[in-house]
Design a protein around this motif. Structure first.
Motif, PDB file in Angstrom:
ATOM      1  N   PHE A  35      -4.387   5.727  13.156  1.00 42.62           N
ATOM      2  CA  PHE A  35      -3.733   5.749  11.990  1.00 42.62           C
ATOM      3  C   PHE A  35      -3.069   4.439  11.815  1.00 42.62           C
ATOM      4  CE2 PHE A  35       0.518   5.862  10.115  1.00 42.62           C
ATOM      5  CZ  PHE A  35       0.439   6.557   9.096  1.00 42.62           C
ATOM      6  N   TRP A  36      -2.726   3.823  12.892  1.00 45.11           N
ATOM      7  CA  TRP A  36      -1.896   2.455  12.533  1.00 45.11           C
ATOM      8  C   TRP A  36      -2.985   1.401  12.317  1.00 45.11           C
ATOM      9  CZ3 TRP A  36       2.715   2.095  10.970  1.00 45.11           C
ATOM     10  CH2 TRP A  36       3.649   2.900  11.162  1.00 45.11           C
ATOM     11  N   GLY A  43      -3.849  -1.464   4.405  1.00 51.32           N
ATOM     12  CA  GLY A  43      -2.800  -2.185   4.039  1.00 51.32           C
ATOM     13  C   GLY A  43      -2.979  -3.386   3.401  1.00 51.32           C
ATOM     14  N   MET A  44      -3.735  -4.116   3.873  1.00 48.87           N
ATOM     15  CA  MET A  44      -4.146  -5.670   3.422  1.00 48.87           C
ATOM     16  C   MET A  44      -5.104  -5.460   2.319  1.00 48.87           C
ATOM     17  SD  MET A  44      -7.045  -7.415   4.613  1.00 48.87           S
ATOM     18  CE  MET A  44      -8.101  -6.760   5.926  1.00 48.87           C
ATOM     19  N   ARG A  45      -6.210  -4.688   2.546  1.00 47.74           N
ATOM     20  CA  ARG A  45      -7.609  -4.839   1.836  1.00 47.74           C
ATOM     21  C   ARG A  45      -7.442  -4.591   0.466  1.00 47.74           C
ATOM     22  NH1 ARG A  45     -12.508  -0.416   1.713  1.00 47.74           N
ATOM     23  NH2 ARG A  45     -10.958   0.443  -0.092  1.00 47.74           N
ATOM     24  N   TRP A  46      -6.332  -3.988   0.046  1.00 42.66           N
ATOM     25  CA  TRP A  46      -6.143  -3.939  -1.653  1.00 42.66           C
ATOM     26  C   TRP A  46      -5.708  -5.315  -2.153  1.00 42.66           C
ATOM     27  CZ3 TRP A  46      -1.745  -5.030  -4.051  1.00 42.66           C
ATOM     28  CH2 TRP A  46      -0.476  -5.012  -3.374  1.00 42.66           C
ATOM     29  N   ALA A  47      -5.240  -5.992  -1.381  1.00 40.25           N
ATOM     30  CA  ALA A  47      -4.588  -7.259  -1.559  1.00 40.25           C
ATOM     31  C   ALA A  47      -5.330  -8.533  -1.767  1.00 40.25           C
ATOM     32  CB  ALA A  47      -3.259  -7.558  -0.919  1.00 40.25           C
ATOM     33  N   LEU A 108      -3.825 -10.898  15.721  1.00 39.52           N
ATOM     34  CA  LEU A 108      -3.785 -12.207  15.380  1.00 39.52           C
ATOM     35  C   LEU A 108      -4.415 -12.609  14.026  1.00 39.52           C
ATOM     36  CD1 LEU A 108      -5.126 -13.601  19.029  1.00 39.52           C
ATOM     37  CD2 LEU A 108      -2.668 -13.879  18.076  1.00 39.52           C
ATOM     38  N   GLY A 109      -5.505 -11.854  13.791  1.00 37.83           N
ATOM     39  CA  GLY A 109      -6.033 -12.299  12.317  1.00 37.83           C
ATOM     40  C   GLY A 109      -4.991 -12.015  11.291  1.00 37.83           C
ATOM     41  N   TYR A 110      -4.583 -10.718  11.271  1.00 39.81           N
ATOM     42  CA  TYR A 110      -3.793 -10.392  10.320  1.00 39.81           C
ATOM     43  C   TYR A 110      -2.409 -11.446  10.142  1.00 39.81           C
ATOM     44  CZ  TYR A 110      -6.013  -5.919   9.959  1.00 39.81           C
ATOM     45  OH  TYR A 110      -6.959  -4.872   9.721  1.00 39.81           O
ATOM     46  N   PHE A 111      -1.941 -11.917  11.226  1.00 38.61           N
ATOM     47  CA  PHE A 111      -0.862 -12.616  11.101  1.00 38.61           C
ATOM     48  C   PHE A 111      -1.323 -14.160  10.581  1.00 38.61           C
ATOM     49  CE2 PHE A 111       1.205 -10.004  14.306  1.00 38.61           C
ATOM     50  CZ  PHE A 111       1.975  -9.628  13.483  1.00 38.61           C
ATOM     51  N   THR A 112      -2.788 -14.530  10.904  1.00 39.34           N
ATOM     52  CA  THR A 112      -3.396 -15.891  10.570  1.00 39.34           C
ATOM     53  C   THR A 112      -3.445 -15.956   8.888  1.00 39.34           C
ATOM     54  OG1 THR A 112      -4.641 -16.023  12.418  1.00 39.34           O
ATOM     55  CG2 THR A 112      -5.313 -17.423  10.753  1.00 39.34           C
ATOM     56  N   ILE A 113      -3.799 -14.742   8.580  1.00 35.69           N
ATOM     57  CA  ILE A 113      -4.143 -15.006   6.871  1.00 35.69           C
ATOM     58  C   ILE A 113      -2.774 -14.750   6.320  1.00 35.69           C
ATOM     59  CG2 ILE A 113      -6.394 -13.250   6.960  1.00 35.69           C
ATOM     60  CD1 ILE A 113      -4.706 -11.020   6.133  1.00 35.69           C
ATOM     61  N   ALA A 197       3.389  -6.974   7.008  1.00 34.91           N
ATOM     62  CA  ALA A 197       3.276  -5.564   7.225  1.00 34.91           C
ATOM     63  C   ALA A 197       2.086  -5.156   8.043  1.00 34.91           C
ATOM     64  CB  ALA A 197       3.679  -4.783   5.853  1.00 34.91           C
ATOM     65  N   ALA A 198       0.849  -5.572   7.482  1.00 33.16           N
ATOM     66  CA  ALA A 198      -0.303  -5.258   7.946  1.00 33.16           C
ATOM     67  C   ALA A 198      -0.221  -5.481   9.541  1.00 33.16           C
ATOM     68  CB  ALA A 198      -1.498  -5.757   7.260  1.00 33.16           C
ATOM     69  N   GLY A 199       0.085  -7.077   9.663  1.00 32.74           N
ATOM     70  CA  GLY A 199       0.078  -7.216  11.133  1.00 32.74           C
ATOM     71  C   GLY A 199       0.851  -6.574  12.174  1.00 32.74           C
ATOM     72  N   ILE A 200       2.025  -6.116  11.576  1.00 31.17           N
ATOM     73  CA  ILE A 200       3.186  -5.491  12.294  1.00 31.17           C
ATOM     74  C   ILE A 200       2.337  -4.038  12.740  1.00 31.17           C
ATOM     75  CG2 ILE A 200       5.095  -4.155  12.126  1.00 31.17           C
ATOM     76  CD1 ILE A 200       6.198  -6.435  10.818  1.00 31.17           C
TER      77      ILE A 200
END
Length: 500
Positions: A35-36, A43-47, A108-113, A197-200
């Motif tokens: 789920f997470w 959560g990030m894909r749409w953006a 790490l990838g989510y925070f990098t973007i 938010a996605a990274g969290i």
């Protein structure tokens, strides 16, 4: 950490787990882990495409084509790397360690973007792709390992897990969309808030599995003799090598990525067919039937995966999202598919059972899926030709909403039976390889979806005319493919030799 929370193993080697609501307790831990992870991904894909245009093209619509092609390549490589992730778990470090490593790399990838640099953005996407390859196929495999092959609850367990996927996909665009709108500031721009938010969310998934994995006992542990840290370090080195390779693929033209994926796909299909020939006429024919359906699968996903690309720009610029003074956010459209799956999936399951002997064959279900996908594009054709408001140059909200619903109905005719079909038709010695072919066909479709979306936007950005022309092509291509599959279904059925 203490002893694992399992009872002694049963005769088939599956531990007798404590039960919660009629299923092994670890299922619910895996449910929330997934789920997470899906919350982070959707959560990030749409953006993504909207961010690329806003950040790297200063909002100029000419960036839409590049954004769509980048999005398509991203999705394609997400699917392609899953093939290698399964091998790493099977042969090198086990499923639990693969999931954990994949989760950490993805986070790490989510925070990098979040870094407002095109190079760092592509590096972040490459990191997410590699992490997803280690995580996604292996957590699904862990669900299957909780049940004996003969356990009648197995399908039900996967259904519950599938609900976790769609629950995460449903709430993610809504929550990250609200965060982008309500909490954006000069220090934390809207899209940066989305990626944070996605990274969290990915960190929550990582921590959840870290503490919950002891429930699994020996399920998914490293292969015998591979319990040491050396192999993990070797995989980490492999990850550090893979990320620049994927970064390079993300940096080059999407058409080159397409040729690379196509070459891999053709080579894999040849290997499967050769093995089928070795096993005899029946295996050869079934392999051929499966490979024919793979080609139609490419076409389905080429047009279905417009959600994060051309449909995003359609929603942003050409759809009237004003609902009586309240604006429906662009990203929220991507919550329609998962909620439609949760609503429609039980109805489709009931329908296939109700039809009994009249239940359509595998190729005809695929044909229905293609035609339904085509009908979604027919609705857009109608809206863009007959429902455009002359003052605002927009189409009604309900049209795009229903496009997602109709596409979901098509997806339910095709996607759930795809993996099952592979296990039934592939030569016994290369089922895993054939499963890789299924993922590669989906990856190629996703890559083509970005290229197609780029054509819909054109050089100067999407207009009513460019959208109508592109979606008209989509309708006729899907309708033609669906009708063709219906016509050749008797031939494919003969090649399947009784497989239903």
């Amino acid at each position: 950490m203490g002893p694992p929370l399992t009872r002694p193993s049963s005769a088939d080697g599956i531990p007798s787990f404590p039960q919660v609501l009629g299923h092994p307790r670890p299922l619910w831990m895996l449910f929330m882990t997934e789920f997470w992870e899906r919350f982070a991904f959707y959560g990030m894909r749409w953006a993504l495409t909207l961010y690329i245009v806003a950040q790297f093209f200063a909002g100029d619509a000419s960036g839409q084509a590049y954004a769509s092609r980048t999005y398509g390549a991203f999705l394609a490589l997400v699917y392609a790397t899953a093939i290698f992730g399964g091998y790493v778990a099977d042969r090198i470090i086990g499923y639990q360690r693969s999931i954990l490593l994949g989760a950490v790399v993805s986070a790490l990838g989510y925070f990098t973007i979040m870094v407002p640099s095109q190079g760092m953005f592509l590096l972040g996407l490459a990191t997410i792709i590699v992490g997803n390859g280690l995580f996604k196929p292996n957590i699904s495999a862990q669900v299957g390992q909780l049940y004996a092959q003969s356990d009648a609850r197995r399908d039900s367990g996967f259904t519950i897990f599938y609900m976790g996927i769609n629950a995460g996909a449903f709430v993610a665009p809504i929550i990250t969309g609200i965060l982008a709108e309500k909490f954006a500031s000069p220090a934390m721009p809207a899209y940066k808030a989305v990626f944070l938010a996605a990274g969290i969310g990915m960190l929550v998934s990582t921590v959840w599995f870290w503490f919950g994995r002891r429930q699994l006992g020996g399920i998914g542990r490293p292969p015998a003799g591979a319990e040491g840290i050396g192999r993990v370090l070797a995989v980490v080195v492999g990850v550090l090598v893979a990320i620049p390779v994927v970064y390079f693929l993300m940096s080059i033209d999407a058409s080159i990525v397409l040729w690379i994926l196509a070459a891999l796909f053709v080579g894999l299909c040849v290997m499967v067919l050769v093995e089928g020939v070795r096993e005899g006429k029946v295996s050869r024919d079934r392999s051929l039937a499966m490979l024919i359906i793979f080609v139609f699968n490419v076409l389905f996903w080429m047009f279905f995966e417009q959600a994060g690309s051309s449909f995003n720009f359609l929603a942003q610029n050409i759809v009237n999202r004003d609902l009586g003074g309240w604006e429906f956010q662009v990203g929220w459209f991507q919550s329609v598919n998962p909620i439609a799956i949760l609503v429609l999936a039980p109805l489709f399951a009931w329908l296939w059972m109700r039809l009994g002997r009249a239940n359509p064959s595998i190729p005809r279900k695929f044909g229905i899926g293609l035609i339904l996908n085509g009908l979604a594009f027919l609705l857009l054709m109608f809206a863009l030709s007959s429902l455009v408001d002359p003052a605002s140059h927009t189409i009604p909200f309900w049209t795009l909403f229903m496009v997602y619903v109709i596409q979901t109905a098509g997806e339910l005719c095709l996607s759930p039976i795809g993996l099952s079909m592979v296990t039934k038709l592939a030569p016994l010695r290369v089922v895993g390889l054939a499963m890789g072919g299924w993922f590669l066909s989906t990856a190629i479709g996703n890559n083509l979806s970005g290229i197609f979306a780029g054509h819909v936007s054109g050089e100067s950005g999407m207009t009513v005319a460019s959208a109508q022309a592109g979606y008209t092509f989509g309708f006729w291509a899907l309708l033609g493919a669906g009708v063709l599959l219906f016509l050749i279904a008797p031939l494919i059925n003969r090649l399947m030799h009784g497989v239903k």
